[in-house]
Design an enzyme around this catalytic site. Structure first.
Site, PDB file in Angstrom:
ATOM      1  N   HIS A  89       0.823  -1.202   0.000  1.00 54.65           N
ATOM      2  CA  HIS A  89       0.000   0.000   0.000  1.00 54.65           C
ATOM      3  C   HIS A  89       0.864   1.261   0.000  1.00 54.65           C
ATOM      4  CE1 HIS A  89      -3.404  -2.645   1.635  1.00 54.65           C
ATOM      5  NE2 HIS A  89      -3.777  -2.210   0.450  1.00 54.65           N
ATOM      6  N   GLN A 118      -5.793   5.287   1.495  1.00 52.02           N
ATOM      7  CA  GLN A 118      -5.114   4.005   1.398  1.00 52.02           C
ATOM      8  C   GLN A 118      -3.640   4.231   1.063  1.00 52.02           C
ATOM      9  OE1 GLN A 118      -7.543   0.921  -0.337  1.00 52.02           O
ATOM     10  NE2 GLN A 118      -5.779  -0.204  -1.084  1.00 52.02           N
ATOM     11  N   CYS A 119      -3.278   4.197  -0.201  1.00 51.70           N
ATOM     12  CA  CYS A 119      -1.863   4.292  -0.547  1.00 51.70           C
ATOM     13  C   CYS A 119      -1.273   5.673  -0.247  1.00 51.70           C
ATOM     14  CB  CYS A 119      -1.664   3.926  -2.009  1.00 51.70           C
ATOM     15  SG  CYS A 119      -2.128   2.203  -2.345  1.00 51.70           S
ATOM     16  N   CYS A 120      -2.080   6.726  -0.414  1.00 52.75           N
ATOM     17  CA  CYS A 120      -1.556   8.069  -0.133  1.00 52.75           C
ATOM     18  C   CYS A 120      -1.356   8.279   1.367  1.00 52.75           C
ATOM     19  CB  CYS A 120      -2.493   9.123  -0.706  1.00 52.75           C
ATOM     20  SG  CYS A 120      -2.622   9.079  -2.504  1.00 52.75           S
ATOM     21  N   THR A 123       1.512   6.156   2.812  1.00 51.06           N
ATOM     22  CA  THR A 123       2.813   6.702   2.428  1.00 51.06           C
ATOM     23  C   THR A 123       3.156   7.924   3.267  1.00 51.06           C
ATOM     24  OG1 THR A 123       2.586   5.879   0.156  1.00 51.06           O
ATOM     25  CG2 THR A 123       4.158   7.661   0.524  1.00 51.06           C
TER      26      THR A 123
END
Length: 203
Positions: A89, A118-120, A123
């Site tokens: 992710h 999610q991925c943002c 990160t």
């Protein structure tokens, strides 16, 4: 001066190829990201491009599907701009992103892309834990409503939207803002980043 990087996360056709794209809250995300890319290039900041892939799954994120490519309308990566492919992710765990940032002397990150929570968000959280000063460009991200955990599999987007238990995209974004602000990131808009109201994290 501390060096900066814009991380463009998963702005790819995989998402548009799925029915759930009909519920995406920011279908024009490519335009928002393009503004950030142009701004970063004008400042000689590093632009890092990240795509998500799930090899062998047969789905929209399988490279064999042909959808693991940048969203139509998105700026093309320029020569020398790193392009990474991840299977986790966050953009760090399964790539050499941290090594690249270290090699370029990067201390500040601006995060944009799909999906907001999610991925943002993952990160941004990991970037903060690694010591980077993070700006989360909220209106240069996109997400969709999230079905209730007890909802059956295989619902159409319309059925997801009609379920009163569904978490609407606006609520997803709001929760991300509350979770990140003052903890993991400075939350900013595209206008703040590219205009006079730039937050301290990226001036």
């Amino acid at each position: 001066m501390t060096q900066r990087a814009l991380i463009v996360i998963d702005v790819q056709e995989s998402f548009r190829s799925r029915p759930l794209w009909r519920l995406i809250d920011n279908p024009d995300i490519a335009d928002d990201v393009n503004r950030l890319v142009d701004h970063a290039r004008d400042r000689d900041d590093l632009v890092v491009w990240v795509l998500h892939q799930e090899p062998g799954t047969g789905g929209a994120f399988d490279p064999e599907s042909g959808h693991v490519r940048y969203l139509d309308g998105l700026r093309a990566p320029a020569a020398g701009e790193p392009q990474l492919r991840k299977t986790s992710h966050n953009a760090f765990t399964t790539t050499n992103l941290q090594q690249l940032l270290t090699e370029h002397g990067i201390g500040e990150l601006a995060i944009c892309g799909i999906r907001t929570e999610q991925c943002c968000e993952t990160t941004a959280r990991l970037g903060s834990d690694l010591g980077y000063q993070v700006t989360f460009v909220i209106d240069a991200t996109a997400t969709n409503p999230i079905a209730h955990p007890d909802a059956p599999d295989g619902l159409t987007p319309e059925q997801i939207a009609a379920d009163p238990r569904t978490l609407p995209a606006s609520a997803v974004v709001e929760r991300t803002v509350f979770a990140l602000s003052g903890r993991f990131a400075t939350v900013a808009t595209v206008d703040q980043v590219v205009g006079s109201g730039v937050p301290a994290a990226i001036v």
